[in-house]
Design a protein around this motif. Structure first.
Motif, PDB file in Angstrom:
ATOM      1  N   ILE A 290      12.904  10.512  34.542  1.00  0.00           N
ATOM      2  CA  ILE A 290      12.472   9.127  34.725  1.00  0.00           C
ATOM      3  C   ILE A 290      10.956   9.045  34.900  1.00  0.00           C
ATOM      4  O   ILE A 290      10.316   8.116  34.420  1.00  0.00           O
ATOM      5  CB  ILE A 290      13.195   8.482  35.926  1.00  0.00           C
ATOM      6  N   TYR A 291      10.397  10.039  35.580  1.00  0.00           N
ATOM      7  CA  TYR A 291       8.955  10.075  35.857  1.00  0.00           C
ATOM      8  C   TYR A 291       8.339  11.324  35.237  1.00  0.00           C
ATOM      9  O   TYR A 291       8.013  12.289  35.938  1.00  0.00           O
ATOM     10  CB  TYR A 291       8.696  10.053  37.365  1.00  0.00           C
ATOM     11  N   PRO A 292       8.179  11.360  33.915  1.00  0.00           N
ATOM     12  CA  PRO A 292       7.708  12.569  33.247  1.00  0.00           C
ATOM     13  C   PRO A 292       6.308  13.009  33.683  1.00  0.00           C
ATOM     14  O   PRO A 292       6.000  14.200  33.634  1.00  0.00           O
ATOM     15  CB  PRO A 292       7.744  12.217  31.762  1.00  0.00           C
ATOM     16  N   PHE A 293       5.483  12.078  34.146  1.00  0.00           N
ATOM     17  CA  PHE A 293       4.152  12.473  34.626  1.00  0.00           C
ATOM     18  C   PHE A 293       4.268  13.325  35.888  1.00  0.00           C
ATOM     19  O   PHE A 293       3.427  14.169  36.141  1.00  0.00           O
ATOM     20  CB  PHE A 293       3.253  11.246  34.861  1.00  0.00           C
ATOM     21  N   ALA A 294       5.334  13.146  36.668  1.00  0.00           N
ATOM     22  CA  ALA A 294       5.557  13.995  37.843  1.00  0.00           C
ATOM     23  C   ALA A 294       6.014  15.392  37.424  1.00  0.00           C
ATOM     24  O   ALA A 294       5.731  16.380  38.101  1.00  0.00           O
ATOM     25  CB  ALA A 294       6.586  13.364  38.774  1.00  0.00           C
ATOM     26  N   ALA A 295       6.701  15.459  36.295  1.00  0.00           N
ATOM     27  CA  ALA A 295       7.187  16.750  35.793  1.00  0.00           C
ATOM     28  C   ALA A 295       6.080  17.593  35.187  1.00  0.00           C
ATOM     29  O   ALA A 295       6.220  18.807  35.074  1.00  0.00           O
ATOM     30  CB  ALA A 295       8.281  16.515  34.758  1.00  0.00           C
ATOM     31  N   ASN A 296       4.993  16.968  34.802  1.00  0.00           N
ATOM     32  CA  ASN A 296       3.903  17.682  34.129  1.00  0.00           C
ATOM     33  C   ASN A 296       2.815  18.129  35.090  1.00  0.00           C
ATOM     34  O   ASN A 296       1.648  18.155  34.725  1.00  0.00           O
ATOM     35  CB  ASN A 296       3.310  16.790  33.029  1.00  0.00           C
ATOM     36  N   THR A 297       3.201  18.497  36.290  1.00  0.00           N
ATOM     37  CA  THR A 297       2.230  18.959  37.280  1.00  0.00           C
ATOM     38  C   THR A 297       2.484  20.416  37.615  1.00  0.00           C
ATOM     39  O   THR A 297       3.580  20.942  37.395  1.00  0.00           O
ATOM     40  CB  THR A 297       2.340  18.129  38.583  1.00  0.00           C
ATOM     41  N   LYS A 298       1.466  21.049  38.162  1.00  0.00           N
ATOM     42  CA  LYS A 298       1.621  22.435  38.618  1.00  0.00           C
ATOM     43  C   LYS A 298       2.639  22.508  39.769  1.00  0.00           C
ATOM     44  O   LYS A 298       3.394  23.469  39.868  1.00  0.00           O
ATOM     45  CB  LYS A 298       0.262  22.995  39.050  1.00  0.00           C
TER      46      LYS A 298
END
Length: 133
Positions: free
Chosen positions: A55-63
């Motif tokens: 749902i929140y792909p920007f959260a998944a793209n973090t270290k």
């Protein structure tokens, strides 16, 4: 990241179901705690991580998300091996279980930090497309 968490969750679900079925078939319920932990931390929690990261792909793209992924999926099997050892009376079971548990706890704390950090700073990035994906 979300899809990967969901795929791994289905593996944990299969393991949890097989452990439960085996216990029922042989009428030996010593591994009930292992069965419960695989289902809760493996299936349910991991699937929820996957749904949230989808749902929140920007959260998944973090270290933080990537570190969380590895800590959870290395720590949980180690924790389960240690728990099985404890149930069987193997003296090394407790230290192994503690190491795995610490990895899972640290990974979960990183997930919480990541969630609060990214959802508060990127709330404007949530779109209808992300929700329907």
């Amino acid at each position: 990241m979300g899809k990967t968490f969901i795929k791994i969750a289905t593996v944990y679900f299969s393991i949890g179901v097989l452990v439960g079925m085996t216990m029922g078939m042989i009428h030996d319920f010593r591994f009930t705690s292992l069965h419960a932990h695989v289902n809760l931390l493996g299936w349910v929690s991991t699937a929820l991580f996957g749904v949230i990261y989808s749902i929140y792909p920007f959260a998944a793209n973090t270290k933080l998300a990537k570190t969380h992924f590895w800590l959870h999926n290395i720590g949980l099997p180690i924790m389960m091996i240690g728990l099985a050892g404890e149930v069987l009376g193997i003296s090394a079971g407790l230290p192994v279980m503690i190491v795995g548990s610490l990895a899972v706890v640290i990974g979960t704390l990183l997930f919480a930090i990541n969630t609060f950090k990214t959802l508060s700073t990127n709330s404007n990035q949530i779109t209808k497309t992300n929700i329907n994906a």
